[in-house]
Scaffold this motif. Structure first.
Motif, PDB file in Angstrom:
ATOM      1  N   GLU A  20      -6.892   5.742  -1.752  1.00 14.05           N
ATOM      2  CA  GLU A  20      -6.223   5.496  -3.160  1.00 14.05           C
ATOM      3  C   GLU A  20      -5.064   4.783  -3.449  1.00 14.05           C
ATOM      4  O   GLU A  20      -4.504   4.061  -4.295  1.00 14.05           O
ATOM      5  N   HIS A  21      -4.100   4.920  -2.440  1.00 10.21           N
ATOM      6  CA  HIS A  21      -2.853   4.367  -2.100  1.00 10.21           C
ATOM      7  C   HIS A  21      -3.011   2.895  -2.161  1.00 10.21           C
ATOM      8  O   HIS A  21      -2.002   1.998  -2.573  1.00 10.21           O
ATOM      9  N   MET A  22      -4.238   2.232  -1.683  1.00  9.16           N
ATOM     10  CA  MET A  22      -4.277   0.819  -1.547  1.00  9.16           C
ATOM     11  C   MET A  22      -5.080   0.150  -2.640  1.00  9.16           C
ATOM     12  O   MET A  22      -5.058  -1.048  -2.828  1.00  9.16           O
ATOM     13  N   LEU A  23      -5.741   0.910  -3.568  1.00  9.73           N
ATOM     14  CA  LEU A  23      -6.805   0.342  -4.321  1.00  9.73           C
ATOM     15  C   LEU A  23      -6.348   0.190  -5.867  1.00  9.73           C
ATOM     16  O   LEU A  23      -5.429   1.023  -6.298  1.00  9.73           O
ATOM     17  N   PRO A  24      -6.492  -0.783  -6.420  1.00  7.91           N
ATOM     18  CA  PRO A  24      -6.104  -0.981  -7.718  1.00  7.91           C
ATOM     19  C   PRO A  24      -6.690  -0.133  -8.934  1.00  7.91           C
ATOM     20  O   PRO A  24      -7.670   0.398  -8.778  1.00  7.91           O
ATOM     21  N   GLU A  25      -5.958   0.039  -9.968  1.00  8.37           N
ATOM     22  CA  GLU A  25      -6.175   1.084 -11.013  1.00  8.37           C
ATOM     23  C   GLU A  25      -7.641   0.755 -11.577  1.00  8.37           C
ATOM     24  O   GLU A  25      -8.302   1.522 -11.708  1.00  8.37           O
ATOM     25  N   VAL A  26      -8.131  -0.492 -11.736  1.00  6.13           N
ATOM     26  CA  VAL A  26      -9.214  -0.797 -12.155  1.00  6.13           C
ATOM     27  C   VAL A  26     -10.566  -0.154 -11.600  1.00  6.13           C
ATOM     28  O   VAL A  26     -11.383   0.580 -11.809  1.00  6.13           O
ATOM     29  N   SER A  27     -10.378   0.222 -10.115  1.00 10.93           N
ATOM     30  CA  SER A  27     -11.417   0.527  -9.168  1.00 10.93           C
ATOM     31  C   SER A  27     -11.321   1.965  -9.311  1.00 10.93           C
ATOM     32  O   SER A  27     -12.271   2.682  -9.473  1.00 10.93           O
ATOM     33  N   LEU A  28     -10.104   2.445  -9.316  1.00 11.49           N
ATOM     34  CA  LEU A  28      -9.906   3.914  -9.202  1.00 11.49           C
ATOM     35  C   LEU A  28     -10.495   4.688 -10.527  1.00 11.49           C
ATOM     36  O   LEU A  28     -10.761   5.991 -10.489  1.00 11.49           O
ATOM     37  N   ARG A  29     -10.400   3.882 -11.552  1.00  8.22           N
ATOM     38  CA  ARG A  29     -10.885   4.510 -12.954  1.00  8.22           C
ATOM     39  C   ARG A  29     -12.105   3.976 -13.461  1.00  8.22           C
ATOM     40  O   ARG A  29     -12.463   4.127 -14.763  1.00  8.22           O
TER      41      ARG A  29
END
Length: 276
Positions: free
Chosen positions: A89-98
């Motif tokens: 999660e520290h590497m991934l953009p918000e659009v992917s996390l959400r």
């Protein structure tokens, strides 16, 4: 403001942040369709960012994409998805996390279609990650561009049908997606080579890629002819006109069009279609 209304607002903000080019045409759609197309685009963008991530190892990308695809075939489990991405999660953009948020914005009666297309895209992307994006033939290029862009075209056709029974040809819808993708590939040709990736089939020249883009844009031109809903037509015509103009700019040795040129094309189309 309700949670759903707030998420809808946030999805539009995210849309503008992730793709200004896509945000322009989507702004012409009716509110219900704007919300739905926005949600669908963000779902696909979420997995695209996994496939395209510069720091994730290929085996991690492939696993995340395949696991996400499986989840999209089931009633989507927000907690399971968040647990899957937790180590990264520290590497991934918000659009992917959400991703779960973008799914929740999609109207429930059309959401299964959106998730089905996104799941197929994720599986196809995983296959090409495993193949190290090595494209040897025209068939390889068609297969890759189907998963990353043709599916966007067919999904949009599903949304037009759902919205007001607008009928479009599925094969031409794939050409619509492929044409836009081929122009992006030409724009990024040098940049891709610098990072050790080439989407150009073996033995093909730059001219062959231009021909591929033109062939598919010709299908895209036919695709829009069957659309009578002015706002859907405007949505499709904007990226198509920009793609044709970008191709001309690239052919003449320029990297891209200026913002003024883009605005001029959009204004011209608005006048043609009499849309405010």
């Amino acid at each position: 403001m309700s949670k759903v209304a707030n998420l809808q607002k946030e999805s539009m903000v995210m849309l503008k942040e992730t793709s200004r080019t896509f945000f322009i045409p989507i702004s012409f759609l009716e509110p219900a369709l704007k919300k739905t197309v926005g949600s669908a685009y963000l779902c696909m963008r979420a997995i695209d960012e996994l496939e395209d991530h510069p720091e994730l190892e290929d085996e991690v990308k492939s696993r995340l994409l395949r696991e996400t695809s499986k989840m999209l075939h089931l009633p989507f489990d927000r907690e399971a998805y968040e647990a899957l991405l937790k180590p990264y999660e520290h590497m991934l953009p918000e659009v992917s996390l959400r991703l779960a948020d973008w799914i929740s914005v999609c109207p429930p009666e059309i959401a299964p279609k959106v998730l089905e297309s996104t799941a197929e895209m994720a599986d196809g992307m995983a296959k090409w990650v495993d193949r190290k994006f090595v494209i040897r033939t025209r068939e390889d290029l068609d297969d890759y561009t189907y998963y990353v862009a043709g599916l966007v075209g067919t999904m949009l056709s599903d949304l037009w049908k759902w919205h007001d029974n607008t009928e479009t040809d599925p094969q031409l819808a794939i050409g619509f997606g492929r044409g836009l993708q081929a122009v992006n590939m030409l724009r990024n040709l040098d940049e891709d080579r610098e990072r050790g990736v080439s989407f150009v089939p073996e033995g093909w020249t730059r001219d062959d890629m231009f021909n591929y883009a033109n062939e598919n844009l010709a299908q895209a031109d036919l695709y829009v002819k069957s659309i009578t809903n002015k706002r859907i037509l405007m949505f499709c015509k904007v990226p198509l006109a920009l793609a044709h103009s970008t191709l001309k700019a690239l052919k003449s040795g320029r990297e891209k069009m200026s913002r003024t040129e883009v605005e001029g094309i959009v204004e011209q189309l608005k006048e043609q279609e009499q849309i405010n």
